[in-house]
Design a protein around this motif. Sequence first.
Motif, PDB file in Angstrom:
ATOM      1  N   ASN A   1       1.785   0.796   0.611  1.00 55.05           N
ATOM      2  CA  ASN A   1       1.098  -0.227  -0.160  1.00 55.05           C
ATOM      3  C   ASN A   1       1.440  -0.087  -1.639  1.00 55.05           C
ATOM      4  N   ILE A   2       2.236  -1.026  -2.154  1.00 56.11           N
ATOM      5  CA  ILE A   2       2.552  -0.958  -3.585  1.00 56.11           C
ATOM      6  C   ILE A   2       1.802  -2.043  -4.358  1.00 56.11           C
ATOM      7  N   ARG A   3       0.878  -2.683  -3.706  1.00 58.83           N
ATOM      8  CA  ARG A   3       0.200  -3.814  -4.377  1.00 58.83           C
ATOM      9  C   ARG A   3      -0.702  -3.369  -5.518  1.00 58.83           C
ATOM     10  N   ASP A   4      -1.102  -2.076  -5.496  1.00 60.38           N
ATOM     11  CA  ASP A   4      -1.954  -1.618  -6.600  1.00 60.38           C
ATOM     12  C   ASP A   4      -1.215  -1.738  -7.922  1.00 60.38           C
ATOM     13  N   VAL A   5       0.072  -1.476  -7.855  1.00 61.59           N
ATOM     14  CA  VAL A   5       0.874  -1.549  -9.080  1.00 61.59           C
ATOM     15  C   VAL A   5       1.464  -2.944  -9.250  1.00 61.59           C
TER      16      VAL A   5
ATOM     17  N   VAL B   1       0.996  -6.458  -8.210  1.00 60.98           N
ATOM     18  CA  VAL B   1       0.069  -7.384  -7.561  1.00 60.98           C
ATOM     19  C   VAL B   1       0.782  -8.424  -6.730  1.00 60.98           C
TER      20      VAL B   1
ATOM     21  N   SER C   1       3.130  -9.160  -2.220  1.00 64.00           N
ATOM     22  CA  SER C   1       2.192  -9.548  -1.177  1.00 64.00           C
ATOM     23  C   SER C   1       2.922  -9.775   0.151  1.00 64.00           C
TER      24      SER C   1
END
Lengths: 560, 237
Positions: A101-105, A107, A110
Amino acid sequence: MKTQPATVFQTSMRFGLIGGGAAVLFSLVGMVEVFGQRTIIGGVVSMGQAFVAIAMLLSAYAAARQLSSVSSSAMLTAGGLTGVTVGALLAALVLLGTSINIRDVFVSASPPLFELLSFGQSPVPGMLLLLVAGMTMGLAAAALLFLSPAMRSTAISVLLAVGVVGLLADLLRIIISQWAYVAPLVEWVFSGKGLSVPGALAIAAVVIGLDVLANRRRNKAHNLAALPATALQKRMRTGALMALLLVLPLLLGTYVSEVLDQVGLYVLMGLGLNVVVGFAGLLDLGYVGFFAIGAYVMGMLTSPELGLASLSWWSALPIAVGVTVLAGMLLGVPVLNMRGDYLAIVTLGFGEIIRLLALSDALRPWTGGSQGIQLIAKPVVGTVVLDDQLKLYYLILAGCLLAGFISSRLRDSRLGRAWMAMREDEDVAQAIGINLVATKLLAFSVGAAFGGLSGAIFAAKLGAIYPNSFGLLISINVLALLIIGGMGSIRGVIVGALVLVGLPELLREFAEFRLLVYGALLVMMMLYRPQGLWPEEARKLEAHGDGDNSNGDQTAAIPA
Amino acid sequence: MSILVLENIHTYYGEIHALRGVSLSVEEGEIVTLIGGNGAGKSTTLNTISGLLQPRRGSIRLYNEDLSNFKAHEIVAKGVVQVPEGRRVFGRLTVAENLEMGAFTRPLRSEIAQSLEQVFTLFPRLKEREGQLAGTLSGGEQQMLAMGRALMAKPKVLLLDEPSMGLAPVLVDSIFDTIRKLHALGTTILLVEQNARMALQVADRGYVLQTGEIILTDKAAALRENESVQKAYLGVL
């Protein structure tokens, strides 16, 4: 020749990594996904995919072109390899994004993005497809180089035309359905949110046809030793252009008229700043100040709300422009002895001071403070109130034509010569007898006048003005459109305004990425086309001359 | 008669006293040279005459008219025209445009066309390169252009600031040939040069400037023979 494989490999890697990096960046900031919602050809290509394809095509084309002197197999290899590298980087992004999951960095990383990048397949076949697509695009780009120049330009025009029409499909659809006779075409050419397949083919056919015709005519002209356009031809061309400008908003409808109005206001400001920066070489970063003064004076004099005066728009106009000219001179006096960076900083401050004054509580009775000014008068011509986009379009057009005419006459005048000399070298300008004080102040005041006119129309157009409509970004926009169009070039101002103001309005999704695109565009312009998109003749000479010695104070050791 | 007379000129850069009472005169049709080491005040003197610097004391007179109250651009219109150090042509304008700019102060087109012909006769090379951007010329050609541009203003006195600076020896010779030609045509010239040997060969008279003061003045031929000048500026031991 032993180093050749290494060269091919190195070149492909370099361009592949640049292209792939750009594609990954565009994906991660969300541009690919946002544009994925726009289709170019319904059910076949989305704009997001086109973005990725463009990265592959451009980098492969650049790599192959670099090797065009080596051998055709080297070119094909490099093209394919570059494309695959771009594909591989994107595949790596898909792999990374779907496994952790790289969505924390990021956004924008997706699931829809990855779905789009893997062509709607599950990750593994999707990644393979990316590599294959990269290879295909790369080979296609390299193959372009084997075509004759005429054919290559035709192929590129076809791609561009299909891309642009597809991109603007929504808008074009609405516009075309207003034209009675061709309306039935709409259903055939467009499908969903993009072009239909037959529509795309039809456009391609039309472009090819036009290109062939144009080539044939050009060849004929060559045989007749390319006569320069006669005065009559020129006049006819101008007449046709004028007629087009007059009917344009009628053909294109309200929305496009609104866009054209905004472009027009920026053209006016661009023409003004062009006098200051382009002609006279005085870097002004506070140009929005004049726009604001024009708008505010118009507001103060015509709005019954403030109770200062309630003049008509036309009687307030000369005062608004006059005050702006005065402000231009006032700014000019303290900066007479400043050059370059120092001038830029002071003018930057000037623009902010104007905005803050408009915002300040102390001046609230006159400027309305943060609430701004409402109920600003609309211009009236005869019995017609210019109160919608379409009618204002003609007012703005008239303003632009007037400013354009004044600009071009000034450029060719004695004053224009003095500005040019001052831009090139202030000291020498003085040494050949140019009055720097008068010349500078005139540049500032003419520039300010156009900005004030633009502001006055802007105030009437919106009917209400607020301090935060006059931020630094407007100054930056106007300066950027000058750079894009070609510094000092009048027609360049129009091109720049269309590209920087018109396009983002038409491509609403762009708005979010406007500054990113500006930045990228400006860097690209500086690297590949520093003279601007449509420069003046002298600038062209300079860019294609055999040596750039713009300071003129270096010495060539070899006697010529 | 004297065209240009400087009397007891004092010029400052802020608090730095650069010219300490310079007096000199230039006669009609004569070449006067100003020689001296680095920082002696040669260029400062020229810039003070052309109005780029304001003297704090002293007077500058052109045909007995005091120039102190005129701005730089007005002084050009009066006929004192400077060729700035380091050439400084308008690199992004063509050769022809550069020359036209030189005639900025002159109203009559017919006279300007005549001057242009004269400049082209003097510098045939500029005629060949008429349409070329000045920035693409060689150093020697740029110096010719800078001189041609100044001549377009139809100067009464031409101020030449280091015309040979940074040029190859062959070109230095050709520049000094041009200065001789101008002399023969009757142009009055005040020449500032580091290359004292060449300057004293073309000049009628010379002034030696040291730390802002004139320490010596004489006929150029006499200065060439002067022992201290030889030692200090001509490299003769």
